[in-house]
Design a protein around this motif. Sequence first.
Motif, PDB file in Angstrom:
ATOM      1  N   LEU A  21       0.822  -1.214   0.000  1.00  0.00           N
ATOM      2  CA  LEU A  21       0.000   0.000   0.000  1.00  0.00           C
ATOM      3  C   LEU A  21       0.856   1.265   0.000  1.00  0.00           C
ATOM      4  O   LEU A  21       0.550   2.227  -0.701  1.00  0.00           O
ATOM      5  CB  LEU A  21      -0.948  -0.002   1.196  1.00  0.00           C
ATOM      6  CG  LEU A  21      -2.072  -1.037   1.130  1.00  0.00           C
ATOM      7  CD1 LEU A  21      -2.865  -1.030   2.438  1.00  0.00           C
ATOM      8  CD2 LEU A  21      -2.973  -0.772  -0.041  1.00  0.00           C
ATOM      9  N   ILE A  25       0.708   3.988  -3.039  1.00  0.00           N
ATOM     10  CA  ILE A  25       0.351   5.387  -2.779  1.00  0.00           C
ATOM     11  C   ILE A  25       1.483   6.316  -3.195  1.00  0.00           C
ATOM     12  O   ILE A  25       1.247   7.372  -3.781  1.00  0.00           O
ATOM     13  CB  ILE A  25      -0.029   5.570  -1.294  1.00  0.00           C
ATOM     14  CG1 ILE A  25      -1.347   4.850  -1.012  1.00  0.00           C
ATOM     15  CG2 ILE A  25      -0.128   7.036  -0.923  1.00  0.00           C
ATOM     16  CD1 ILE A  25      -1.699   4.741   0.451  1.00  0.00           C
ATOM     17  N   ILE A  29       1.240   9.379  -5.994  1.00  0.00           N
ATOM     18  CA  ILE A  29       1.606  10.752  -5.656  1.00  0.00           C
ATOM     19  C   ILE A  29       2.743  11.246  -6.551  1.00  0.00           C
ATOM     20  O   ILE A  29       2.691  12.351  -7.093  1.00  0.00           O
ATOM     21  CB  ILE A  29       1.977  10.857  -4.162  1.00  0.00           C
ATOM     22  CG1 ILE A  29       0.723  10.664  -3.312  1.00  0.00           C
ATOM     23  CG2 ILE A  29       2.646  12.186  -3.854  1.00  0.00           C
ATOM     24  CD1 ILE A  29       0.984  10.530  -1.835  1.00  0.00           C
TER      25      ILE A  29
END
Length: 54
Positions: A21, A25, A29
Amino acid sequence: MKWFKYLTVIPDAKRALVNTLIIAIAKVILNIIIPLVFALLLNEVTNYKQSREF
């Protein structure tokens, strides 16, 4: 369902899920921020050239 149960009993499963995760992420970003910054820098270069012509 057998593999899901197996995944819940592995001691490192939680750590692997958290790492996955975090990496996902971070990729999302960075894939937004880096092109945005690059586009802004390119825009400033063209603005700098235009302002020097006057």
